[in-house]
Design a protein around this motif. Sequence first.
Motif, PDB file in Angstrom:
ATOM      1  N   ALA A   1       0.840  -1.197   0.000  1.00  0.00           N
ATOM      2  CA  ALA A   1       0.000   0.000   0.000  1.00  0.00           C
ATOM      3  C   ALA A   1       0.872   1.241   0.000  1.00  0.00           C
ATOM      4  O   ALA A   1       1.972   1.257   0.545  1.00  0.00           O
ATOM      5  N   ALA A   2       0.379   2.319  -0.605  1.00  0.00           N
ATOM      6  CA  ALA A   2       1.177   3.534  -0.781  1.00  0.00           C
ATOM      7  C   ALA A   2       1.372   4.286   0.527  1.00  0.00           C
ATOM      8  O   ALA A   2       2.469   4.708   0.852  1.00  0.00           O
ATOM      9  N   ALA A   3       0.320   4.494   1.304  1.00  0.00           N
ATOM     10  CA  ALA A   3       0.435   5.264   2.535  1.00  0.00           C
ATOM     11  C   ALA A   3      -0.511   4.685   3.585  1.00  0.00           C
ATOM     12  O   ALA A   3      -1.399   3.896   3.277  1.00  0.00           O
ATOM     13  N   THR A   4      -0.356   5.143   4.826  1.00  0.00           N
ATOM     14  CA  THR A   4      -1.219   4.648   5.884  1.00  0.00           C
ATOM     15  C   THR A   4      -2.638   5.136   5.641  1.00  0.00           C
ATOM     16  O   THR A   4      -2.861   6.284   5.329  1.00  0.00           O
ATOM     17  N   GLY A   5      -3.595   4.247   5.754  1.00  0.00           N
ATOM     18  CA  GLY A   5      -4.982   4.606   5.526  1.00  0.00           C
ATOM     19  C   GLY A   5      -5.375   4.524   4.065  1.00  0.00           C
ATOM     20  O   GLY A   5      -6.544   4.566   3.738  1.00  0.00           O
ATOM     21  N   ASP A   6      -4.406   4.419   3.171  1.00  0.00           N
ATOM     22  CA  ASP A   6      -4.689   4.323   1.737  1.00  0.00           C
ATOM     23  C   ASP A   6      -4.797   2.842   1.390  1.00  0.00           C
ATOM     24  O   ASP A   6      -3.850   2.100   1.532  1.00  0.00           O
ATOM     25  N   THR A   7      -5.959   2.401   0.918  1.00  0.00           N
ATOM     26  CA  THR A   7      -6.143   0.988   0.624  1.00  0.00           C
ATOM     27  C   THR A   7      -5.677   0.622  -0.770  1.00  0.00           C
ATOM     28  O   THR A   7      -5.484  -0.545  -1.065  1.00  0.00           O
ATOM     29  N   ALA A   8      -5.485   1.585  -1.651  1.00  0.00           N
ATOM     30  CA  ALA A   8      -5.032   1.298  -3.016  1.00  0.00           C
ATOM     31  C   ALA A   8      -3.515   1.241  -3.047  1.00  0.00           C
ATOM     32  O   ALA A   8      -2.833   1.995  -2.376  1.00  0.00           O
ATOM     33  N   ALA A   9      -3.002   0.344  -3.836  1.00  0.00           N
ATOM     34  CA  ALA A   9      -1.550   0.246  -4.002  1.00  0.00           C
ATOM     35  C   ALA A   9      -1.072   1.386  -4.876  1.00  0.00           C
ATOM     36  O   ALA A   9      -1.814   1.925  -5.689  1.00  0.00           O
ATOM     37  N   SER A  10       0.180   1.768  -4.707  1.00  0.00           N
ATOM     38  CA  SER A  10       0.711   2.846  -5.537  1.00  0.00           C
ATOM     39  C   SER A  10       0.739   2.391  -6.987  1.00  0.00           C
ATOM     40  O   SER A  10       1.165   1.279  -7.282  1.00  0.00           O
ATOM     41  N   PRO A  11       0.285   3.227  -7.931  1.00  0.00           N
ATOM     42  CA  PRO A  11       0.145   2.789  -9.314  1.00  0.00           C
ATOM     43  C   PRO A  11       1.461   2.475  -9.998  1.00  0.00           C
ATOM     44  O   PRO A  11       1.504   1.651 -10.890  1.00  0.00           O
ATOM     45  N   GLY A  12       2.550   3.101  -9.609  1.00  0.00           N
ATOM     46  CA  GLY A  12       3.814   2.891 -10.303  1.00  0.00           C
ATOM     47  C   GLY A  12       4.656   1.774  -9.719  1.00  0.00           C
ATOM     48  O   GLY A  12       5.723   1.479 -10.222  1.00  0.00           O
ATOM     49  N   ALA A  13       4.193   1.139  -8.634  1.00  0.00           N
ATOM     50  CA  ALA A  13       5.006   0.115  -7.985  1.00  0.00           C
ATOM     51  C   ALA A  13       4.777  -1.235  -8.654  1.00  0.00           C
ATOM     52  O   ALA A  13       3.685  -1.765  -8.632  1.00  0.00           O
ATOM     53  N   PRO A  14       5.823  -1.794  -9.289  1.00  0.00           N
ATOM     54  CA  PRO A  14       5.656  -3.117  -9.894  1.00  0.00           C
ATOM     55  C   PRO A  14       5.592  -4.191  -8.819  1.00  0.00           C
ATOM     56  O   PRO A  14       6.096  -4.012  -7.717  1.00  0.00           O
ATOM     57  N   THR A  15       4.952  -5.300  -9.156  1.00  0.00           N
ATOM     58  CA  THR A  15       4.852  -6.395  -8.198  1.00  0.00           C
ATOM     59  C   THR A  15       5.985  -7.376  -8.416  1.00  0.00           C
ATOM     60  O   THR A  15       6.449  -7.565  -9.531  1.00  0.00           O
ATOM     61  N   GLY A  16       6.424  -8.018  -7.337  1.00  0.00           N
ATOM     62  CA  GLY A  16       7.457  -9.045  -7.441  1.00  0.00           C
ATOM     63  C   GLY A  16       6.822 -10.363  -7.846  1.00  0.00           C
ATOM     64  O   GLY A  16       5.632 -10.580  -7.660  1.00  0.00           O
ATOM     65  N   THR A  17       7.595 -11.230  -8.414  1.00  0.00           N
ATOM     66  CA  THR A  17       7.066 -12.526  -8.812  1.00  0.00           C
ATOM     67  C   THR A  17       7.935 -13.626  -8.247  1.00  0.00           C
ATOM     68  O   THR A  17       9.132 -13.461  -8.056  1.00  0.00           O
ATOM     69  N   ALA A  18       7.317 -14.760  -7.974  1.00  0.00           N
ATOM     70  CA  ALA A  18       8.037 -15.952  -7.559  1.00  0.00           C
ATOM     71  C   ALA A  18       7.746 -17.033  -8.593  1.00  0.00           C
ATOM     72  O   ALA A  18       6.606 -17.240  -8.974  1.00  0.00           O
ATOM     73  N   VAL A  19       8.772 -17.672  -9.088  1.00  0.00           N
ATOM     74  CA  VAL A  19       8.606 -18.698 -10.108  1.00  0.00           C
ATOM     75  C   VAL A  19       9.044 -20.039  -9.522  1.00  0.00           C
ATOM     76  O   VAL A  19      10.133 -20.147  -8.975  1.00  0.00           O
ATOM     77  N   ALA A  20       8.173 -21.047  -9.628  1.00  0.00           N
ATOM     78  CA  ALA A  20       8.488 -22.390  -9.156  1.00  0.00           C
ATOM     79  C   ALA A  20       8.468 -23.335 -10.343  1.00  0.00           C
ATOM     80  O   ALA A  20       7.511 -23.356 -11.103  1.00  0.00           O
ATOM     81  N   THR A  21       9.534 -24.085 -10.523  1.00  0.00           N
ATOM     82  CA  THR A  21       9.620 -25.071 -11.595  1.00  0.00           C
ATOM     83  C   THR A  21       9.741 -26.440 -10.964  1.00  0.00           C
ATOM     84  O   THR A  21      10.584 -26.659 -10.106  1.00  0.00           O
ATOM     85  N   SER A  22       8.896 -27.360 -11.391  1.00  0.00           N
ATOM     86  CA  SER A  22       8.880 -28.706 -10.835  1.00  0.00           C
ATOM     87  C   SER A  22       9.112 -29.716 -11.951  1.00  0.00           C
ATOM     88  O   SER A  22       8.458 -29.653 -12.978  1.00  0.00           O
ATOM     89  N   VAL A  23      10.050 -30.628 -11.748  1.00  0.00           N
ATOM     90  CA  VAL A  23      10.327 -31.692 -12.715  1.00  0.00           C
ATOM     91  C   VAL A  23      10.135 -33.021 -11.996  1.00  0.00           C
ATOM     92  O   VAL A  23      10.771 -33.289 -10.984  1.00  0.00           O
ATOM     93  N   THR A  24       9.231 -33.861 -12.516  1.00  0.00           N
ATOM     94  CA  THR A  24       8.965 -35.169 -11.925  1.00  0.00           C
ATOM     95  C   THR A  24       9.361 -36.243 -12.917  1.00  0.00           C
ATOM     96  O   THR A  24       8.942 -36.212 -14.067  1.00  0.00           O
ATOM     97  N   THR A  25      10.188 -37.191 -12.475  1.00  0.00           N
ATOM     98  CA  THR A  25      10.627 -38.297 -13.321  1.00  0.00           C
ATOM     99  C   THR A  25      10.217 -39.601 -12.659  1.00  0.00           C
ATOM    100  O   THR A  25      10.456 -39.799 -11.471  1.00  0.00           O
ATOM    101  N   THR A  26       9.590 -40.494 -13.445  1.00  0.00           N
ATOM    102  CA  THR A  26       9.162 -41.798 -12.937  1.00  0.00           C
ATOM    103  C   THR A  26       9.807 -42.890 -13.773  1.00  0.00           C
ATOM    104  O   THR A  26       9.750 -42.858 -14.994  1.00  0.00           O
ATOM    105  N   ASP A  27      10.410 -43.872 -13.100  1.00  0.00           N
ATOM    106  CA  ASP A  27      11.000 -45.018 -13.775  1.00  0.00           C
ATOM    107  C   ASP A  27       9.988 -46.156 -13.742  1.00  0.00           C
ATOM    108  O   ASP A  27       9.649 -46.650 -12.669  1.00  0.00           O
ATOM    109  N   PRO A  28       9.467 -46.575 -14.917  1.00  0.00           N
ATOM    110  CA  PRO A  28       8.439 -47.606 -14.915  1.00  0.00           C
ATOM    111  C   PRO A  28       8.946 -48.972 -14.435  1.00  0.00           C
ATOM    112  O   PRO A  28       8.165 -49.768 -13.925  1.00  0.00           O
TER     113      PRO A  28
END
Length: 117
Positions: free
Chosen positions: A48-75
């Motif tokens: 949030a931009a300031a105290t009491g302000d419920t809207a996020a600041s318009p110019g602030a980019p959001t962070g991202t988290a990327v998860a990669t999962s690789v599953t290998t099965t031997d029949p």
Amino acid sequence: MKIQHLLTAVAATALIGGAAYAQQPGAAPAAGAATTTTTTTAATPAPAAATGDTAASPGAPTGTAVATSVTTTDPASGATVTNVTVTNGPVPDTPENRAKYGKPMSNAGKRTAPKGN
């Protein structure tokens, strides 16, 4: 005597080369093994931009988290292996983040004004 030393050196080189070849990373899965790859990207909310302000600041980019999962099965054995890698996105260089986390540690970052990403 010299031939015996030469043959010993050749044998030692062959053994070392075989051990190095067996340890090569990135070996392909066994023939017939099933492999599944999944990539997930989740965005974190902007602060949030300031105290009491419920809207996020318009110019602030959001962070991202990327998860990669690789599953290998031997029949043949029924064994399943899952490898998960999680990475975090960069922290934007904004005045709010500098107040919260401090200045950058690099010499160039300390001498420049915050301007975001």
